[in-house]
Design an enzyme around this catalytic site. Structure first.
Site, PDB file in Angstrom:
ATOM      1  N   CYS A 154      59.835 -15.324  74.045  1.00  0.00           N
ATOM      2  CA  CYS A 154      60.172 -13.934  74.382  1.00  0.00           C
ATOM      3  C   CYS A 154      61.684 -13.753  74.505  1.00  0.00           C
ATOM      4  O   CYS A 154      62.206 -12.680  74.210  1.00  0.00           O
ATOM      5  CB  CYS A 154      59.515 -13.520  75.684  1.00  0.00           C
ATOM      6  SG  CYS A 154      57.758 -13.891  75.736  1.00  0.00           S
TER       7      CYS A 154
ATOM      8  N   CYS B   8      54.684 -12.959  68.539  1.00  0.00           N
ATOM      9  CA  CYS B   8      53.761 -11.982  69.143  1.00  0.00           C
ATOM     10  C   CYS B   8      53.808 -10.616  68.478  1.00  0.00           C
ATOM     11  O   CYS B   8      52.977  -9.766  68.762  1.00  0.00           O
ATOM     12  CB  CYS B   8      54.078 -11.823  70.629  1.00  0.00           C
ATOM     13  SG  CYS B   8      55.762 -11.240  70.864  1.00  0.00           S
TER      14      CYS B   8
END
Ligand code: FES
Length: 130
Positions: free
Chosen positions: A106, A37
């Site tokens: 994440c 990301c």
């Protein structure tokens, strides 16, 4: 607030994260980017006799990155650096009662930045010793 797929623990750490900030004159510093990301994570550690006595993080990441970092900082405070090096993103996610599969990437940020900070500490320590 929508909490789809997030455990109660993730929401708690996201809304009220522990150990946010920086440490001046830290003994180890790690910075990593998430290739999935593009988000960033910085981790600072203070170490005494190879035990992590303080740890702080700063992130430009999402809620899951904040929750996993908060969790990992709580997990490793008081831990020997070699044990902290063994912590994986799965350990952190387990401690949080799971993360939605599409948010697992994440948790890499928290574990990787911690590992980088410990490696930085070890490098500095080696330089100091004759
Ligand atoms: Fe980037 Fe979660 S979406 S760290």
């Amino acid at each position: 607030m929508a909490q789809i797929g997030y455990s109660k623990k993730v929401m708690e750490h996201f809304l009220n994260p522990s150990n946010v900030g920086t440490i001046e004159n830290s003994d180890g510093y790690g910075k990593v980017g998430n290739p999935v990301c593009g988000d960033l994570m910085e981790m600072y550690i203070k170490v005494k006799d190879d035990i992590i006595i303080d740890i702080k993080f700063k992130t430009f990441g999402c809620g899951s990155a904040i929750a996993t970092s908060s969790m990992v900082t709580e997990m490793v405070k008081g831990m020997h650096i070699d044990d902290a090096l063994k912590i994986t993103r799965d350990d952190v996610a387990d401690e949080l009662d799971g993360l939605p599969p599409r948010k697992m990437h994440c948790s890499n940020l928290a574990a990787d930045a911690l590992h980088e900070a410990i490696k930085d500490y070890k490098r500095k320590k080696e330089k100091k010793s004759p």
